[in-house]
Design an enzyme around this catalytic site. Structure first.
Site, mmCIF file in Angstrom:
data_model
loop_
_atom_site.group_PDB
_atom_site.id
_atom_site.type_symbol
_atom_site.label_atom_id
_atom_site.label_comp_id
_atom_site.label_asym_id
_atom_site.label_seq_id
_atom_site.Cartn_x
_atom_site.Cartn_y
_atom_site.Cartn_z
ATOM 1 N N SER A 188 0.793 -1.234 0.000
ATOM 2 C CA SER A 188 0.000 0.000 0.000
ATOM 3 C C SER A 188 0.821 1.279 0.000
ATOM 4 O O SER A 188 0.314 2.330 -0.363
ATOM 5 C CB SER A 188 -0.952 -0.002 1.188
ATOM 6 O OG SER A 188 -0.229 0.026 2.391
ATOM 7 N N HIS A 216 -6.163 -4.214 -0.654
ATOM 8 C CA HIS A 216 -6.050 -3.052 -1.548
ATOM 9 C C HIS A 216 -6.295 -3.420 -3.016
ATOM 10 O O HIS A 216 -5.765 -2.760 -3.901
ATOM 11 C CB HIS A 216 -4.680 -2.392 -1.407
ATOM 12 C CG HIS A 216 -4.594 -1.468 -0.240
ATOM 13 N ND1 HIS A 216 -5.217 -0.241 -0.207
ATOM 14 C CD2 HIS A 216 -3.979 -1.593 0.956
ATOM 15 C CE1 HIS A 216 -4.970 0.359 0.949
ATOM 16 N NE2 HIS A 216 -4.230 -0.446 1.679
ATOM 17 N N LYS A 247 -12.609 -1.152 2.678
ATOM 18 C CA LYS A 247 -11.970 -0.342 1.644
ATOM 19 C C LYS A 247 -12.925 -0.218 0.445
ATOM 20 O O LYS A 247 -13.954 0.415 0.570
ATOM 21 C CB LYS A 247 -10.590 -0.902 1.315
ATOM 22 C CG LYS A 247 -9.631 -0.690 2.523
ATOM 23 C CD LYS A 247 -8.216 -1.119 2.282
ATOM 24 C CE LYS A 247 -7.340 -0.685 3.450
ATOM 25 N NZ LYS A 247 -6.677 -1.784 4.139
HETATM 26 C C1 LIG Z 1 -6.405 -2.289 5.501
HETATM 27 C C2 LIG Z 1 -5.650 -3.538 5.546
HETATM 28 C C3 LIG Z 1 -5.869 -4.501 6.536
HETATM 29 C C4 LIG Z 1 -6.817 -4.263 7.681
HETATM 30 O O1 LIG Z 1 -8.136 -4.315 7.267
HETATM 31 P P1 LIG Z 1 -9.285 -3.922 8.308
HETATM 32 O O2 LIG Z 1 -10.491 -4.620 7.791
HETATM 33 O O3 LIG Z 1 -9.379 -2.438 8.291
HETATM 34 O O4 LIG Z 1 -8.847 -4.419 9.640
HETATM 35 C C5 LIG Z 1 -5.182 -5.693 6.461
HETATM 36 N N1 LIG Z 1 -4.288 -5.925 5.467
HETATM 37 C C6 LIG Z 1 -4.038 -5.010 4.517
HETATM 38 C C7 LIG Z 1 -3.052 -5.320 3.438
HETATM 39 C C8 LIG Z 1 -4.688 -3.785 4.535
HETATM 40 O O5 LIG Z 1 -4.417 -2.886 3.596
#
Ligand SMILES: *Cc1c(COP(=O)(O)O)cnc(C)c1O
Length: 400
Positions: A188, A216, A247
């Site tokens: 990310s 992502h 997301k």
């Molecule tokens: C955002 C993210 C998470 C966490 O996700 P949540 O549902 O907000 O806990 C885990 N792994 C990656 C790669 C992320 O980008």
């Protein structure tokens, strides 16, 4: 003795402040979206938002909001139970089946967040004579989940395929029974996509399992938004896929693991964040069913997202900015100097563009950047407006 503790807390906070790492949360006073209202210098200000994970622009989608409301009217507010006692509704199973179906798996299992999914996935599946081979840049939740598991740990340099081979060979020499390669689908901070085609080919060679955390990518990468594995042509080869509802898939809350029926069933019986934490609330599930419908049918959203990314990339490059290469809607603008990056983000806010500067230790030293994230709900004009603001601020800070 107690005072010692509070003194230490104060000292740690002071260290964080001195290192310039203190996180101050800005307050948004509107719905999350392509344009938001924020509290800025004591006043409410409308700004273009280029730093949310709201890739498909669904966070304030009226159909999703309506679905959440309707579901809440029917099913009430909360579950007040973990899943296995009295916390599973037909909605939970429908969402799990829909996610699995969309992403091409036999089944899936919901968690309160992907952080919990990653935290709980390893320990039930692997034991001391197994091996986890993990990319060095994997998400914090994977690192924590691996720590909670007794399997031996091997780390390969970010996307370095010869190091991955070296670590697999080490694991073999150590007599590993099962080997699991784990990687983020997209990293990310850079917007770089994992080399999943190569990783899967190497996994085949060494008889290893593959797990991808696709937070992502799910919803917008790949031909129908099925994520990074589909984008890399290896959708069917990935054994375990984790993801988030926080997301692109509506931006609400919740995580999931997709896998074979039996792996999912074992996780239902053994994954601690699933067993010992409350079930997701109905409104979120009703909203997620609508979200999945919109996302599966969301070719136009993905088109707009990548059109925005292409437009932003082309204009910023032409203006002389230094962008990391790539095709993902995470577009980092390299500033290198941490202070300059911070000053630029602040000045952009004055110009009505909300972006975030990232510097050490989140990214390597002297690799400070402004990470922009594109959104399908931005219009061409809004993208152009953001570029204009970048050019104005970039010139004043001396970046271009
Ligand atoms: C955002 C993210 C998470 C966490 O996700 P949540 O549902 O907000 O806990 C885990 N792994 C990656 C790669 C992320 O980008």
């Amino acid at each position: 003795m107690r005072q010692d503790f509070y003194d230490r807390v104060a000292a740690t906070l002071e260290d964080i402040r001195e290192a310039g790492l203190e996180k101050i949360e800005r307050q948004i006073t509107s719905a999350q979206g392509p344009v938001i209202e924020v509290d800025h210098k004591g006043q409410r200000k409308k700004v273009l938002n280029f730093c949310a994970n709201n890739y498909l622009g669904l966070a304030d989608n009226p159909e999703i909001v309506a679905a959440a409301k309707a579901t809440m009217d029917e099913y009430g507010f909360g579950m007040a139970s973990v899943r296995f006692i009295c916390g599973t509704t037909d909605l939970h199973r429908r969402v799990e089946k829909e996610i699995a179906d969309y992403l091409g798996y036999e089944d899936s299992i919901l968690f309160a967040a992907c952080f919990d999914a990653n935290g709980g996935v390893f320990e039930p599946l692997l034991e001391a004579d197994d091996a986890i081979i993990s990319d060095a840049l994997n998400h914090a939740s994977i690192i924590d989940g691996v720590r909670l598991c007794k399997a031996k740990r091997y780390r390969f340099a970010n996307s370095d395929m010869s190091d991955l081979r070296r670590q697999l060979e080490k694991a073999d020499l150590d007599g590993a029974r099962t080997k699991l390669i784990v990687t983020d689908g997209v990293f990310s901070m850079d917007g770089y996509i994992a080399k999943l085609d190569e990783i899967c080919a190497i996994a085949d060679e060494y008889g290893a399992l593959v797990m991808v955390d696709d937070c992502h990518a799910t919803g917008f990468m790949g031909p129908h938004g099925e994520g990074a594995p589909a984008h890399c042509g290896v959708a069917a080869r990935v054994d375990i896929l984790t993801g988030t509802l926080g997301k692109a898939l509506g931006g609400g809350m919740g995580g999931y693991i997709c896998a074979s029926k039996e792996v999912v069933h074992l996780l239902r019986n053994r994954a601690r964040p699933y067993l010992f934490s409350n079930a997701l609330p109905p409104a979120l599930l009703g909203a997620t069913l609508k979200t999945l419908e919109l996302v599966r049918d969301g070719g136009h959203l993905r088109e707009q997202l990548f059109r925005n990314a292409g437009r932003f990339r082309a204009q910023m490059t032409e203006a002389g900015f230094d962008l990391l290469p790539g095709e993902h809607p995470i577009i980092p603008i390299m500033i290198y100097d941490a202070k300059k990056a911070g000053a630029m983000a602040a000045a952009l806010m004055d110009e009505g563009v909300y972006v975030t500067a990232f510097s050490f230790p989140v990214v390597p030293r002297e690799k400070a950047r402004i990470r922009t994230q594109m959104c399908a709900a931005h219009s061409d004009e809004q993208v152009d407006q953001a570029v204009e603001a970048f050019i104005k601020v970039g010139k004043s800070v001396g970046v271009i």
